[in-house]
Design a protein around this motif. Structure first.
Motif, short mmCIF file in Angstrom:
data_model
loop_
_atom_site.label_atom_id
_atom_site.label_comp_id
_atom_site.label_asym_id
_atom_site.label_seq_id
_atom_site.Cartn_x
_atom_site.Cartn_y
_atom_site.Cartn_z
N THR A 51 0.56 -1.30 -0.16
CA THR A 51 0.01 -0.04 0.16
C THR A 51 0.85 1.15 -0.01
O THR A 51 0.65 2.20 -0.72
N ALA A 52 1.94 1.18 0.85
CA ALA A 52 2.74 2.45 0.66
C ALA A 52 3.39 2.72 -0.50
O ALA A 52 3.65 3.79 -0.81
N ALA A 53 3.86 1.80 -0.84
CA ALA A 53 4.64 1.79 -2.30
C ALA A 53 3.79 2.16 -3.27
O ALA A 53 4.19 3.09 -4.34
N GLY A 54 2.65 1.91 -3.34
CA GLY A 54 1.51 2.46 -4.49
C GLY A 54 1.63 3.78 -4.25
O GLY A 54 1.19 4.76 -5.03
N VAL A 55 1.32 4.29 -2.87
CA VAL A 55 1.03 5.80 -2.57
C VAL A 55 2.33 6.62 -3.13
O VAL A 55 2.26 7.39 -3.75
N VAL A 56 3.37 6.32 -2.63
CA VAL A 56 4.73 6.80 -3.09
C VAL A 56 4.94 6.65 -4.36
O VAL A 56 5.24 8.02 -5.17
N ARG A 57 4.45 5.84 -5.31
CA ARG A 57 4.70 5.91 -6.83
C ARG A 57 3.89 6.84 -7.41
O ARG A 57 3.96 7.70 -8.22
N CYS A 58 2.57 6.88 -6.70
CA CYS A 58 1.60 7.84 -7.36
C CYS A 58 1.85 9.19 -7.14
O CYS A 58 1.80 10.19 -7.79
N ALA A 59 2.83 9.38 -5.83
CA ALA A 59 3.36 10.81 -5.82
C ALA A 59 4.50 11.36 -6.66
O ALA A 59 4.92 12.56 -6.57
N GLY A 60 4.98 10.18 -7.23
CA GLY A 60 6.07 10.66 -8.36
C GLY A 60 7.42 9.90 -8.27
O GLY A 60 8.31 9.86 -9.03
N PHE A 61 7.59 9.09 -6.93
CA PHE A 61 8.85 8.23 -6.93
C PHE A 61 8.25 6.78 -7.85
O PHE A 61 7.86 5.73 -7.31
N ASP A 62 8.41 6.99 -9.19
CA ASP A 62 8.08 5.89 -10.04
C ASP A 62 8.41 4.43 -9.82
O ASP A 62 7.81 3.51 -9.88
N ALA A 63 9.75 4.44 -9.40
CA ALA A 63 10.75 3.09 -9.08
C ALA A 63 10.62 2.78 -7.72
O ALA A 63 11.30 1.58 -7.51
N CYS A 64 10.02 3.22 -6.93
CA CYS A 64 9.70 3.04 -5.55
C CYS A 64 9.20 1.49 -5.40
O CYS A 64 8.10 0.92 -6.05
N THR A 65 9.71 0.55 -4.60
CA THR A 65 9.38 -0.76 -4.35
C THR A 65 9.23 -0.85 -2.85
O THR A 65 9.54 -0.26 -2.19
N GLU A 66 8.64 -2.09 -2.52
CA GLU A 66 8.27 -2.53 -1.14
C GLU A 66 9.63 -2.72 -0.56
O GLU A 66 9.73 -2.36 0.42
N ASP A 67 10.73 -3.20 -0.92
CA ASP A 67 11.83 -3.79 -0.46
C ASP A 67 12.61 -2.50 -0.27
O ASP A 67 13.28 -2.51 0.80
#
Length: 231
Positions: free
Chosen positions: A120-136
């Protein structure tokens, strides 16, 4: 057309003879958000000196004026406080960094960093602009944050994490409308709820986030309750 007579006529003639003119001098430049154009534009910071004119010829200094900010596109003049408003690019970066910091704070408060919460957190962060953010990546950052601050997972926000949240959110909050500030808190709440009900530490982190976003305490309570209600 009849000639202008009387007091109005004398005033009109005086205005043609006497006037003021401002000579502007550049004192800096940069990029700002122009409210006239509605977007990011280059600007010049100008200082000026006023002069009394007779028949259009400057003859007597009337002192300094300004400084002002002149848009390079529409050439309108603004007070220098317009520079306090972030550019569109700067605002996007501030919002992206704020979402990232909020997500890390909620994950750290959760204690277990469950896969559901991380997704959930990774999806929120990616939507904010960090496109390459992963759960790990988020899991590694949360562990590094705990090691750096000496913080124990699942404990209420310590001074270090509270300072980080305020550093990320305080500059952003004045430029977010109420729905935007509430949306950011709700995103944080959904991360906390991804693996179950709020823990005391998560609620403490969310309350700290709400305060940094200048959301009233009763509104924070209302929003946290609303996030628990399936839509």
């Amino acid at each position: 057309m009849l000639p202008v007579r009387g007091r109005d006529g004398r005033a009109a003639r005086a205005a043609r003879i006497l006037g003021t003119r401002t000579a502007w001098t550049p004192a800096g430049d940069g990029e700002f958000f122009c409210t006239g154009c509605g977007g990011d534009r280059n600007y010049q910071r100008l200082t000026g000196r006023r002069r009394l004119t007779v028949l259009g010829v400057p003859v007597l200094s009337r002192g300094a004026t300004g400084p002002v900010v002149e848009c390079a596109s529409c050439h309108r003049h603004f007070g220098t406080d317009v520079l306090d408003h972030p550019t569109t690019r700067r605002f996007s970066a501030m919002l992206r960094d704020a979402v990232h910091t909020v997500a890390l704070a909620v994950l750290a408060a959760g204690g277990t960093c469950s896969r559901t919460a991380l997704e959930t957190a990774a999806g929120v962060v990616r939507c904010a602009g960090f496109d390459a953010c992963t759960e790990d990546q988020l899991a590694e950052l949360v562990e590094a944050l705990a090691a750096d601050t000496g913080r124990v997972f699942g404990q209420p926000c310590g001074a270090g994490l509270t300072i980080e949240l305020h550093e990320a959110l305080d500059p952003l909050a004045p430029h977010l409308a109420t729905p935007g500030r509430e949306s950011l808190l709700l995103q944080a709440a959904r991360i906390a709820l991804a693996d179950g009900p709020y823990t005391p530490a998560e609620r403490d982190a969310l309350t700290t986030i709400g305060a940094a976003l200048t959301i009233r305490a009763d509104d924070v309570t209302r929003l946290l309750a609303a996030a628990r209600t399936p839509s």
